[in-house]
Enzyme design. Structure first.
Site, PDB file in Angstrom:
ATOM      1  N   HIS A 157      -9.057 -14.923  39.685  1.00 17.92           N
ATOM      2  CA  HIS A 157      -7.682 -14.531  39.986  1.00 17.92           C
ATOM      3  C   HIS A 157      -7.463 -14.298  41.468  1.00 17.92           C
ATOM      4  O   HIS A 157      -8.409 -14.226  42.253  1.00 17.92           O
ATOM      5  CB  HIS A 157      -7.307 -13.272  39.182  1.00 17.92           C
ATOM      6  CG  HIS A 157      -8.094 -12.042  39.525  1.00 17.92           C
ATOM      7  ND1 HIS A 157      -7.791 -11.219  40.585  1.00 17.92           N
ATOM      8  CD2 HIS A 157      -9.180 -11.484  38.930  1.00 17.92           C
ATOM      9  CE1 HIS A 157      -8.643 -10.215  40.638  1.00 17.92           C
ATOM     10  NE2 HIS A 157      -9.505 -10.349  39.640  1.00 17.92           N
ATOM     11  N   CYS A 173     -14.611  -9.497  37.738  1.00 14.78           N
ATOM     12  CA  CYS A 173     -13.889 -10.756  37.877  1.00 14.78           C
ATOM     13  C   CYS A 173     -14.163 -11.408  39.220  1.00 14.78           C
ATOM     14  O   CYS A 173     -14.723 -10.804  40.126  1.00 14.78           O
ATOM     15  CB  CYS A 173     -12.394 -10.509  37.711  1.00 14.78           C
ATOM     16  SG  CYS A 173     -11.948 -10.001  36.029  1.00 14.78           S
TER      17      CYS A 173
END
Length: 197
Positions: A157, A173
């Protein structure tokens, strides 16, 4: 042009290195939302998007993330890849293995997982979620990683903390600058194979 070679040594197949985690902002650095787009002039030049030599052997269209080196490669074929600098999870919180992009979203909303709130109680103020936008920790776009049709809770992301690129700071992440996640978002369709080593 900086040339870089990568191999698949160290690839750990099959599953997560940790149970469900999630993504969040770094506690250090400039205020949230400080810089969401642009060239990120303070970042190390090696982490800027560039085409590099690549010898990993994966077919074109594969995404390979080398956690130790803090680089994500989008394999172009013919010995080339587009390389992006990334921020990765803190020790013990990083996904390793294979997954596929199960879904994609631009300016996604974000909600901390129960595990994240247990580790960082300050995140409880966001328990109801944060809408998509420049202040959201997931930045301009997110690629949701799935295994066996199930969401792993790990994402590739954007970020509202561009100074974190090149560091191990997240809850697991893979972060990219907003410019870079939008570039990758346009290249990688749902179903793209993702290998994290």
């Amino acid at each position: 042009m900086n040339k870089h070679h990568i191999t698949r040594r160290g690839l750990i197949l099959g599953g997560l290195s940790l149970a469900i985690t999630g993504c969040t902002t770094n506690e250090d650095g400039p205020p949230v939302g400080w810089s969401t787009f642009g060239s990120d002039p303070d970042s190390d030049p090696q982490y800027r998007r560039q085409e590099v030599a690549y010898s990993g052997g994966e077919p074109p269209g594969t995404i390979v993330v080398n956690v130790e080196e803090r680089f994500l490669y989008y394999v172009e074929g013919e010995g080339r890849a587009t390389r992006y600098g990334v921020a990765v999870g803190q020790e013990g919180l990083t996904f390793k293995g294979e997954a596929k992009i199960g879904r994609k979203a631009e300016w996604p909303s974000w909600k901390p997982t129960d595990d994240m709130m247990a580790r960082k109680p300050r995140l409880q103020e966001y328990a109801d979620g944060v809408p998509g936008g420049p202040l959201n920790p997931l930045g301009a776009a997110a690629l949701y990683l799935y295994q066996g049709g199930q969401d792993t809770m790990f994402r590739v992301h954007g970020t509202n903390a561009p100074w974190s690129i090149g560091h191990a700071v997240s809850n697991g992440c893979i972060r990219m600058t907003n410019n870079n996640i939008m570039d990758l978002y346009g290249r990688a369709p749902v179903g793209t194979r993702v290998i994290v080593i």
